[in-house]
Enzyme design. Sequence first.
Site, short mmCIF file in Angstrom:
data_model
loop_
_atom_site.label_atom_id
_atom_site.label_comp_id
_atom_site.label_asym_id
_atom_site.label_seq_id
_atom_site.Cartn_x
_atom_site.Cartn_y
_atom_site.Cartn_z
N ILE A 101 0.86 -1.17 0.00
CA ILE A 101 0.00 0.00 0.00
C ILE A 101 0.90 1.23 0.00
O ILE A 101 1.78 1.35 0.84
CB ILE A 101 -0.93 -0.02 1.23
CG1 ILE A 101 -1.83 -1.26 1.17
CG2 ILE A 101 -1.78 1.25 1.31
CD1 ILE A 101 -2.05 -1.92 2.48
N CYS A 102 0.65 2.12 -0.92
CA CYS A 102 1.41 3.36 -1.00
C CYS A 102 2.90 3.00 -1.14
O CYS A 102 3.25 2.09 -1.89
CB CYS A 102 1.12 4.22 0.24
SG CYS A 102 1.67 5.91 0.11
#
Lengths: 215, 215
Positions: A101-102
């Site tokens: 994520i990210c």
Amino acid sequence: MTEIRAGLLLFTGMTQLDLTGPFEVLARLPGCRTDVVAKTLAPVRTDKGLVITPTTDFASAPQYNLFAVPGGPGTDDAVLDAETVAFVRRQGVGARWVFGICTGSLLLGAAGLLAAFGATVSDDRLTVDSNVFTSGGVTAGIDIAIRVAAEIAGEAAAQQIPLQIEYDPEPPFRAGTPFTAPKEIVQRALAATTERRRTREAAVRQAADALSERD
Amino acid sequence: MTEIRAGLLLFTGMTQLDLTGPFEVLARLPGCRTDVVAKTLAPVRTDKGLVITPTTDFASAPQYNLFAVPGGPGTDDAVLDAETVAFVRRQGVGARWVFGICTGSLLLGAAGLLAAFGATVSDDRLTVDSNVFTSGGVTAGIDIAIRVAAEIAGEAAAQQIPLQIEYDPEPPFRAGTPFTAPKEIVQRALAATTERRRTREAAVRQAADALSERD
């Protein structure tokens, strides 16, 4: 359905919503047991000051079916921490589903989990390559987790989760991407993060060197 | 811009994303100092097992400008806890902005903060009445926080927040409300929560009695 063991990585300076968004989704998936896993059992301070206590540590963690790696400013240190990188590699190799994520995707990269694919940069909110899901930042982790929940449990079971968490977003502004935000806002954000991006690039280069020396 | 002191209430059995969503938004608002406030400084277990450590306790908390009350199963106990109800009342009366997220609104009600308005039930994701913002569950707290951030800091400053947290939601299913979810999913959710709703109704009745005795 088989039991799912999900592990969400917790590390100092990460962005808490990268973890807490997917946690809320996965914890509501029937048959899924969700751990928050960190190097030690000590409470961890995330980038803006929220303090989360891990439920387990690297030494005690089982092999997870689903392993999620959040991002945030702390990624710069995490990609250079040999113990963290080794744990991410071990879990990532063995897990059926892996999320980045990210900037958590940089940690997957540092662990050699993206290199095999000759990773390319994408503007998409969610990119899927075999068992590795990489997504945009922060709130995108909610989307990714619901999508994987549907893969695991089927659409009927997964559709109960957005209902439970009332995931019917009504963003007051369409400013969630550099493509939709006003130009001036994007420029201000870029200016404000120049130094941080420089630090990050250096950290990523160093992590990539460590990876190539290892291989 | 004046300094904003934001306090987010943390209590056992609450739904963590009701707190962590708004936290992520408010912590990125320039000039806003965000506390996570609980009865004591001990780590608190939320409904699905995530453990969060408060940054301050009731006794040490200042009067907040912005005070947010999350919801979740723990609300049933919280509305009957005199110390918690008194703290919510004190903060709610003095704060410029008050949020009730999900069933957190019941706690605002137990503190007598909604009674003055002759509270009515709404299907809207976000309801605004004077300084009190009440919203739907869980992820709605992100929307509400961005909206209040815009009130506090102006639209230009607030628009940087969705960009930072990449809030450009792409829900894999439109199942986030009883109106959009498949009928079968809604019925299953209702059936699964019958007992919990009964417990909650009893707790709310008892809290309402306590409030009317007090007034």
